[in-house]
Every structure is written in C-alpha cells, then in structure tokens.
Design a protein around this motif. Structure first.
Motif, mmCIF file in Angstrom:
data_model
loop_
_atom_site.group_PDB
_atom_site.id
_atom_site.type_symbol
_atom_site.label_atom_id
_atom_site.label_comp_id
_atom_site.label_asym_id
_atom_site.label_seq_id
_atom_site.Cartn_x
_atom_site.Cartn_y
_atom_site.Cartn_z
ATOM 1 N N PHE A 151 76.675 82.994 -4.011
ATOM 2 C CA PHE A 151 76.502 84.094 -3.054
ATOM 3 C C PHE A 151 75.762 83.597 -1.813
ATOM 4 N N LYS A 152 76.173 84.119 -0.671
ATOM 5 C CA LYS A 152 75.569 83.683 0.594
ATOM 6 C C LYS A 152 74.512 84.653 1.102
ATOM 7 N N ASN A 153 74.369 85.805 0.466
ATOM 8 C CA ASN A 153 73.279 86.723 0.832
ATOM 9 C C ASN A 153 72.675 87.322 -0.424
ATOM 10 N N ALA A 154 71.495 87.883 -0.255
ATOM 11 C CA ALA A 154 70.701 88.346 -1.404
ATOM 12 C C ALA A 154 70.798 89.857 -1.617
ATOM 13 N N ASP A 155 71.737 90.524 -0.961
ATOM 14 C CA ASP A 155 71.761 91.986 -0.965
ATOM 15 C C ASP A 155 71.814 92.599 -2.362
ATOM 16 N N SER A 156 72.679 92.070 -3.226
ATOM 17 C CA SER A 156 72.832 92.692 -4.547
ATOM 18 C C SER A 156 71.560 92.554 -5.380
ATOM 19 N N VAL A 157 70.858 91.442 -5.231
ATOM 20 C CA VAL A 157 69.611 91.258 -5.976
ATOM 21 C C VAL A 157 68.531 92.199 -5.443
ATOM 22 N N VAL A 158 68.429 92.306 -4.134
ATOM 23 C CA VAL A 158 67.438 93.209 -3.544
ATOM 24 C C VAL A 158 67.739 94.652 -3.945
ATOM 25 N N ASP A 159 69.013 95.030 -3.949
ATOM 26 C CA ASP A 159 69.389 96.385 -4.372
ATOM 27 C C ASP A 159 68.964 96.643 -5.819
ATOM 28 N N ALA A 160 69.133 95.652 -6.679
ATOM 29 C CA ALA A 160 68.721 95.797 -8.083
ATOM 30 C C ALA A 160 67.212 95.953 -8.191
ATOM 31 N N MET A 161 66.468 95.169 -7.424
ATOM 32 C CA MET A 161 65.009 95.282 -7.424
ATOM 33 C C MET A 161 64.578 96.677 -6.976
ATOM 34 N N VAL A 162 65.211 97.173 -5.924
ATOM 35 C CA VAL A 162 64.868 98.508 -5.412
ATOM 36 C C VAL A 162 65.173 99.564 -6.469
ATOM 37 N N HIS A 163 66.293 99.423 -7.154
ATOM 38 C CA HIS A 163 66.642 100.370 -8.217
ATOM 39 C C HIS A 163 65.590 100.331 -9.326
ATOM 40 N N ALA A 164 65.164 99.123 -9.707
ATOM 41 C CA ALA A 164 64.159 98.995 -10.758
ATOM 42 C C ALA A 164 62.838 99.645 -10.366
ATOM 43 N N ILE A 165 62.553 99.657 -9.078
ATOM 44 C CA ILE A 165 61.293 100.219 -8.582
ATOM 45 C C ILE A 165 61.360 101.723 -8.374
ATOM 46 N N THR A 166 62.518 102.229 -7.953
ATOM 47 C CA THR A 166 62.583 103.623 -7.502
ATOM 48 C C THR A 166 63.399 104.559 -8.393
ATOM 49 N N SER A 167 64.238 104.018 -9.279
ATOM 50 C CA SER A 167 65.115 104.874 -10.073
ATOM 51 C C SER A 167 64.334 105.627 -11.150
ATOM 52 N N PRO A 168 64.752 106.857 -11.479
ATOM 53 C CA PRO A 168 64.109 107.580 -12.586
ATOM 54 C C PRO A 168 64.361 106.912 -13.929
ATOM 55 N N ARG A 169 65.453 106.164 -14.031
ATOM 56 C CA ARG A 169 65.760 105.443 -15.262
ATOM 57 C C ARG A 169 66.170 104.006 -14.922
ATOM 58 N N PRO A 170 65.219 103.147 -14.646
ATOM 59 C CA PRO A 170 65.562 101.763 -14.338
ATOM 60 C C PRO A 170 66.184 101.080 -15.550
ATOM 61 N N LYS A 171 67.026 100.103 -15.289
ATOM 62 C CA LYS A 171 67.642 99.354 -16.373
ATOM 63 C C LYS A 171 66.636 98.362 -16.956
ATOM 64 N N TYR A 172 66.872 97.997 -18.214
ATOM 65 C CA TYR A 172 66.050 96.951 -18.828
ATOM 66 C C TYR A 172 66.402 95.591 -18.241
ATOM 67 N N ARG A 173 67.702 95.390 -17.982
ATOM 68 C CA ARG A 173 68.187 94.139 -17.419
ATOM 69 C C ARG A 173 69.235 94.418 -16.349
ATOM 70 N N TYR A 174 69.183 93.618 -15.294
ATOM 71 C CA TYR A 174 70.166 93.690 -14.213
ATOM 72 C C TYR A 174 70.852 92.331 -14.126
ATOM 73 N N LEU A 175 72.083 92.248 -14.611
ATOM 74 C CA LEU A 175 72.851 91.007 -14.551
ATOM 75 C C LEU A 175 73.630 90.988 -13.242
ATOM 76 N N LEU A 176 73.378 89.971 -12.407
ATOM 77 C CA LEU A 176 73.940 89.940 -11.065
ATOM 78 C C LEU A 176 74.785 88.686 -10.873
ATOM 79 N N VAL A 177 76.056 88.825 -11.233
ATOM 80 C CA VAL A 177 77.027 87.752 -11.077
ATOM 81 C C VAL A 177 78.279 88.357 -10.438
ATOM 82 N N SER A 178 79.248 87.520 -10.109
ATOM 83 C CA SER A 178 80.477 88.030 -9.509
ATOM 84 C C SER A 178 81.233 88.895 -10.515
ATOM 85 N N THR A 179 82.108 89.738 -9.999
ATOM 86 C CA THR A 179 82.890 90.623 -10.864
ATOM 87 C C THR A 179 83.716 89.827 -11.858
ATOM 88 N N THR A 180 84.279 88.718 -11.416
ATOM 89 C CA THR A 180 85.119 87.910 -12.304
ATOM 90 C C THR A 180 84.291 87.224 -13.391
#
Length: 337
Positions: A272-301
């Motif tokens: 990946f050439k940018n960090a957007d998906s990782v930052v989005d996951a971090m924000v979700h973990a911080i702000t969501s009412p139900r954060p995930k235990y794990r955020y796996l961030l790889v390509s769709t394939t």
C-alpha cells in the motif's frame, strides 16, 4: 429420549456443562455495553506513541481535526516530523519527547499528561511506536532480537502500565499496532514476528483483565504498508554479507543474499502506498461504540488467505511456503552448497 438413555451420567454432565459455557459466552457477547459513537473528541485526550512519521503521525493529525487533545509522542521532538505536526495542528496537539524504551521518558510523559488532562480525562492510548527489520535468523545477533523486542514489545508494555490507571478511570480504549507477521511466519521476519506475537499475547491478556473495568482493547494488524510508513529498513546485500562470520558466509553464499535482498525490496514496493485504511481502523477503535478486537488490514484479494491462515494445521501452514518461487530458489541455492 431413547438416545438420552444410552448416555452415561458423566456424558450428560459434560453436554450440560458445554452448553452452559456456550450460552454464557453468547450472553456475554450480546450484553457488551453499547456506548454512543464519539462524534468529536471535545474534552477527551489521546496519547499516541511513534508520531514522528507513519501511522502515528497521520493519526495525530486526524484526531486533532476531531477536537481531541492529542499527546503526540515523538522520539525526536525537534525533528522534521514532530515540527510539522506542531506547525500544522491546533493548540490541542502537544508534542512529547517519548522514547518507549526509556523508563524516564515514559514517566516524564505521564507527568505531563496528568498535568494537562482535559475534563473527560485520557480516553485512549495508541501503542504505535515500532521498528522493523528483516534478516534470516542466522544473520541476526541476540542484540538484533533484543532491540526489536525492546521497542515493539517492552515499549508497549512499559507505556501501557504507566497510563492504564488514567484510561481505566475514563473507561476508555487501549490500541496496539501489531502486524500480519504476528501469525504469518514468513521468511526473513523472525525477530519482527517474535516481537509482534508477544505484543498480541500481551494485548489479549490485557483485554480479558480490562473487561471488568469497561476498557476496550483492540489490535491493529496491517499487512504490507512499507511504502506508506517508511518503517522497513532498506539495506544493501553487501551490508548483510559483511556482517556474517566466515562460517555463515560458507553456508549463505553471496548470490543468495543478493537475491533475497532484491526480493524483499521488490515486495515492499508492491504494498500500500498510503496509510488511510490503517488510520481509519485506529479511529474506529477509538471512537466506535463497539470497537473490534482485531482489525486485519490487507488487500481484498489477500483477505481470505490471511483470515484462514491462523487456523491451518501446522503442516499445511508450512507447506504454503513450498508454493513460493523464492522459497524454492532459496532451497536450491543453499542445498547446492
């Protein structure tokens, strides 16, 4: 009824016990306390380690725009990364000198955070600081392993222990940046995998303990984001070769080391050439009412493969590497020695 008569008392007790445990687990998951989405961070503070560059740098910028008081831990507070954060952010963002391997730095940062907490306290700690390097295990020294673990594992433990009382008081979040290499045992990533697998074990244990206090613990598992973060240490094949003693030079010929270096470099460039998906996951973990235990961030394939890999029997997981052209070239080149 006829079936039940064929069961022994111990078997019946076993079935009942298993059913009870299953129902308790389901009840616990259903009853997880749902909190409202945090629309903005007004009155809440977040501490982020490793903000000089990469994920931490981008996350600090993002949370600042959402109104959080951001304590941005930087290894080099006078460096270009820290200074750009300071210039381009609001007065709510505060740069901290924070080397996570230093007890003194962590305690000093704790005092600064305590003295500058907003009204709703310290809501989250994002353990992002980390280093990466690659080498086969026999190319590494005990110091290489020690340094990797000191930053990636003990640095997180040191920071967590210091700041947990504040996060517990706010019933907030603890976030840990791990890697797919915590469970994917790839060639050349031994020391890094050791540090990240240990980190996940720590975070898993912490999650169980913190559940009693209403603190959520999340693990971020990025895939290949080398280009987006510059975390991967690039080096020349000659650097590796000159580090080896004569015994290992006999085992690992220079041609193979050059091949391995070229392969690793090209692999990093394919990520990946940018960090957007990782930052989005971090924000979700911080702000969501139900954060995930794990955020796996790889390509769709790659998602299906990495979801399934941890559940493969060991002989199948190891056999995956036999499908790699690089692994086969390695085996041929080293076997011919």
């Amino acid at each position: 009824m006829l079936v039940s008569l064929d069961l022994s008392i111990s078997e019946i007790i076993g079935i009942i016990s298993t059913s009870a445990v299953f129902l308790l687990v389901i009840a616990n998951l259903v009853s997880r306390r749902r909190r409202g989405q945090i629309q903005d961070g007004s009155g809440r503070a977040v501490l982020i380690t490793g903000c000089d560059s990469g994920f931490g740098h981008h996350l600090a910028r993002h949370l600042d725009t959402q109104g959080f008081v951001v304590f941005a831990g930087c290894l080099f507070p006078e460096g270009a990364g820290a200074q750009s954060l300071s210039r381009e952010s609001s007065s709510n963002l505060k740069i901290l000198k924070l080397d996570v391997t230093s007890d003194d730095d962590v305690q000093q940062a704790k005092r600064i955070v305590q003295d500058n907490l907003p009204e709703k306290g310290l809501w989250a700690v994002v353990n992002n600081a980390g280093i990466s390097d690659w080498a086969e295990i026999e190319w590494s020294t005990i110091e290489d392993f020690r340094h990797m673990v000191d930053v990636n594992l003990f640095g997180c433990i040191r920071t967590s222990i210091a700041f947990l009382p504040m996060v517990r008081a706010s019933k907030g979040r603890m976030v840990y940046v791990s890697s797919i290499f915590a469970f994917f045992s790839c060639l050349n990533m031994g020391a890094y995998s050791v540090s990240k697998r240990g980190l996940e074990a720590f975070a898993d244990c912490l999650r169980v303990e913190m559940a009693s206090f209403g603190v959520e613990v999340s693990i971020i598992q990025p895939g290949n984001f080398g280009q987006a973060t510059n975390i991967v240490r690039m080096k020349m094949a000659q650097d590796i070769w000159t580090k080896l003693d004569e015994e290992h030079k006999q085992m690992f010929n220079q041609s193979y080391i050059e091949l391995a270096n070229d392969y690793f470099t090209s692999t990093c460039k394919a990520g990946f050439k940018n960090a957007d998906s990782v930052v989005d996951a971090m924000v979700h973990a911080i702000t969501s009412p139900r954060p995930k235990y794990r955020y796996l961030l790889v390509s769709t394939t790659d998602m299906f493969f990495f979801k399934a890999f941890p559940y493969l029997p060991t002989f199948l997981a190891d056999a995956v590497f036999s499908l790699s052209p690089m692994y086969n070239k390695r085996k041929a080149m080293l076997y011919s020695q």
